[in-house]
Scaffold this motif. Structure first.
Motif, PDB file in Angstrom:
ATOM      1  N   TRP A   1       1.937   3.370 -11.254  1.00  0.00           N
ATOM      2  CA  TRP A   1       3.134   2.554 -11.129  1.00  0.00           C
ATOM      3  C   TRP A   1       3.564   2.046 -12.507  1.00  0.00           C
ATOM      4  CZ3 TRP A   1       6.131   2.004  -6.960  1.00  0.00           C
ATOM      5  CH2 TRP A   1       5.586   2.213  -5.686  1.00  0.00           C
ATOM      6  N   HIS A   2       4.882   1.957 -12.729  1.00  0.00           N
ATOM      7  CA  HIS A   2       5.435   1.408 -13.960  1.00  0.00           C
ATOM      8  C   HIS A   2       6.633   0.539 -13.583  1.00  0.00           C
ATOM      9  CE1 HIS A   2       3.111   4.410 -16.244  1.00  0.00           C
ATOM     10  NE2 HIS A   2       3.507   5.272 -15.315  1.00  0.00           N
ATOM     11  N   GLU A   3       6.690  -0.674 -14.102  1.00  0.00           N
ATOM     12  CA  GLU A   3       7.893  -1.476 -13.887  1.00  0.00           C
ATOM     13  C   GLU A   3       9.002  -0.915 -14.761  1.00  0.00           C
ATOM     14  OE1 GLU A   3       9.172  -6.078 -13.069  1.00  0.00           O
ATOM     15  OE2 GLU A   3       7.274  -5.670 -14.080  1.00  0.00           O
TER      16      GLU A   3
ATOM     17  N   ASP B   1       0.830  -1.201   0.000  1.00  0.00           N
ATOM     18  CA  ASP B   1       0.000   0.000   0.000  1.00  0.00           C
ATOM     19  C   ASP B   1       0.868   1.256   0.000  1.00  0.00           C
ATOM     20  OD1 ASP B   1       0.871  -0.652   2.553  1.00  0.00           O
ATOM     21  OD2 ASP B   1      -0.958  -0.001   3.560  1.00  0.00           O
ATOM     22  N   LEU B   2       0.282   2.342  -0.495  1.00  0.00           N
ATOM     23  CA  LEU B   2       0.970   3.616  -0.618  1.00  0.00           C
ATOM     24  C   LEU B   2       0.176   4.677   0.131  1.00  0.00           C
ATOM     25  CD1 LEU B   2       3.264   5.289  -1.967  1.00  0.00           C
ATOM     26  CD2 LEU B   2       1.743   5.582  -3.934  1.00  0.00           C
TER      27      LEU B   2
ATOM     28  N   LYS C   1      -3.239  -0.373 -13.187  1.00  0.00           N
ATOM     29  CA  LYS C   1      -3.673  -1.724 -12.814  1.00  0.00           C
ATOM     30  C   LYS C   1      -2.492  -2.562 -12.323  1.00  0.00           C
ATOM     31  CE  LYS C   1      -7.622  -1.901 -15.974  1.00  0.00           C
ATOM     32  NZ  LYS C   1      -8.253  -2.612 -17.116  1.00  0.00           N
ATOM     33  N   SER C   2      -1.335  -2.299 -12.880  1.00  0.00           N
ATOM     34  CA  SER C   2      -0.136  -3.036 -12.504  1.00  0.00           C
ATOM     35  C   SER C   2       0.483  -2.410 -11.266  1.00  0.00           C
ATOM     36  CB  SER C   2       0.864  -3.021 -13.652  1.00  0.00           C
ATOM     37  OG  SER C   2       2.016  -3.767 -13.325  1.00  0.00           O
ATOM     38  N   LEU C   3       0.718  -3.228 -10.233  1.00  0.00           N
ATOM     39  CA  LEU C   3       1.265  -2.749  -8.972  1.00  0.00           C
ATOM     40  C   LEU C   3       2.447  -3.617  -8.544  1.00  0.00           C
ATOM     41  CD1 LEU C   3      -2.077  -2.332  -6.961  1.00  0.00           C
ATOM     42  CD2 LEU C   3      -0.831  -0.523  -8.160  1.00  0.00           C
TER      43      LEU C   3
ATOM     44  N   ARG D   1       8.792   2.175 -10.682  1.00  0.00           N
ATOM     45  CA  ARG D   1       8.758   3.639 -10.615  1.00  0.00           C
ATOM     46  C   ARG D   1       7.318   4.091 -10.408  1.00  0.00           C
ATOM     47  NH1 ARG D   1       7.698   7.886 -14.211  1.00  0.00           N
ATOM     48  NH2 ARG D   1       7.383   6.426 -15.943  1.00  0.00           N
ATOM     49  N   TYR D   2       7.122   4.931  -9.395  1.00  0.00           N
ATOM     50  CA  TYR D   2       5.804   5.529  -9.180  1.00  0.00           C
ATOM     51  C   TYR D   2       5.849   6.969  -9.671  1.00  0.00           C
ATOM     52  CZ  TYR D   2       1.714   7.568  -6.977  1.00  0.00           C
ATOM     53  OH  TYR D   2       0.531   8.236  -6.767  1.00  0.00           O
ATOM     54  N   ASP D   3       4.951   7.289 -10.621  1.00  0.00           N
ATOM     55  CA  ASP D   3       4.846   8.624 -11.187  1.00  0.00           C
ATOM     56  C   ASP D   3       3.908   9.446 -10.308  1.00  0.00           C
ATOM     57  OD1 ASP D   3       4.327  10.904 -12.643  1.00  0.00           O
ATOM     58  OD2 ASP D   3       3.792   9.870 -14.496  1.00  0.00           O
TER      59      ASP D   3
END
Length: 366
Positions: free
Chosen positions: A195-197, A137-138, A156-158, A187-189
């Protein structure tokens, strides 16, 4: 009794209260807030704790400390923390910002989470809770309102739940690397709330799986990663690391920064150290940690990495700082602060605040 992640042994707690202050200045450490009892803390100061999350809110001249863990030997139970505190540099006093418990919408009790700053807020990610669950969680802590809010990413991707990972802010993104038995990279924008891997350069070198490492960004071009620990076999067999890496944002690639010669000064292998930028903005600092070739030995040393020339220098300090790991390090102006952590000799948890002075430039001996 629950045993924290990779705790080598369980010892009886030998409590040292009223830690004496040393002469302030660059030659030693000064106890600006001595060790206090009870271990559970009061309404006026926090409990002892380790593997907490912390950052310096420079604009408000304070250090934020939140969550963490200690084993309460008197009550014979694990004590996961969920409160949030501020240490005020001006008055050198604590003030509680969020009371224990998540009834006010704060993150649940946990330790081994990460905390970074972006804009006028702190962001907490992950950690392990009292059910030994790794979280993903963030949370956002508004530094002006002193209030937590859960963040619901649009993507959707976490990333999977994790603890003992490394997080750092570079530009408008939070980079999250590895964690216990993990080697993935996310990476969290902040602006896009997604989120992006990270698509790393597949043909290049890579730090590999590890946990308990330290990361520091000096500018918007990338960040440094130092040390940590990785599993070497089944069970608890693990290897402490002393390698140094740089991740370049533009090329999404890693590069190992090795010593130029075998005789070049270099920090010894360690896990669970603490890191902070140098006041010059052209280097960073590594404090303490533990090396566990069998039984663990905590460290009290302080190292400076000079990025421009790629060299380490050990800063000479007195012995006022008890060797420790799982503590936090905060830079305010040209003063370096240490809070919390765990020690083996004497075996104790900490809630005192220690301070030492640094030079504002990298030149000369500190």
């Amino acid at each position: 009794m629950m045993k924290p992640l990779f705790w080598p042994w369980l010892c009886l707690l030998h409590w040292a209260s009223g830690q004496a202050a040393a002469a302030p200045g660059k030659d030693g450490w000064e106890a600006v807030w001595p060790q206090h009892e009870p271990v559970e803390g009061t309404a006026d100061w926090p409990s002892v704790r380790y593997s907490h999350s912390s950052l310096v809110d420079a604009g408000r001249q304070r250090m934020i400390v939140t969550h963490g863990y200690f084993y309460n030997h008197g009550q014979k139970r694990p004590a996961f923390q969920s409160d949030t505190w501020a240490f005020l540099f001006g008055s050198q006093r604590w003030t509680r910002l969020v009371s224990p418990g998540n009834s006010r919408g704060a993150p649940s009790a946990r330790y081994c989470a990460s905390l970074v700053e972006w804009g006028d807020a702190a962001y907490m990610f992950g950690g392990t809770n009292d059910k030994e669950q790794e979280l993903n969680d963030l949370w956002r802590f508004d530094l002006a309102a002193d209030q937590w809010t859960a963040v619901s990413p649009a993507s959707k991707s976490l990333p999977a739940g994790r603890s003992l990972h490394a997080s750092v802010t570079v530009g408008d993104s939070m980079y999250v690397f590895a964690g216990l038995d993990k080697g993935d990279f996310w990476r969290y924008d902040f602006r896009g709330n997604a989120w992006h891997e990270v698509d790393e350069n597949a043909g290049g070198s890579h730090p590999g799986k590890r946990w308990g490492m330290q990361v520091v960004a000096l500018d918007a071009s990338g960040f440094y990663l130092f040390g940590g620990v990785r599993r070497t076999g089944s069970g608890f067999r693990a290897e402490d690391l002393k390698d140094l890496w740089y991740f370049a944002i533009a090329t999404t690639s890693w590069r190992e920064l090795a010593p130029a010669t075998a005789s070049q000064p270099w920090p010894s292998p360690r896990r669970y150290a603490a890191a902070a930028p140098h006041p010059s903005g052209k280097g960073f600092l590594i404090s303490g940690g533990a090396e566990c070739p069998g039984s663990c030995k905590c460290k009290r040393d302080l190292w400076k990495y000079i990025a421009e020339v790629g060299e380490w220098e050990e800063l000479q300090r007195g012995e006022e700082l008890t060797p420790r790991y799982r503590h936090s390090l905060g830079l305010f102006g040209d003063e370096l602060y240490v809070f919390g952590g765990e020690s083996y000799s004497p075996y104790m948890y900490h809630n005192g605040v220690m301070r030492t002075a640094l030079q504002p430039t990298l030149a000369g001996t500190e």
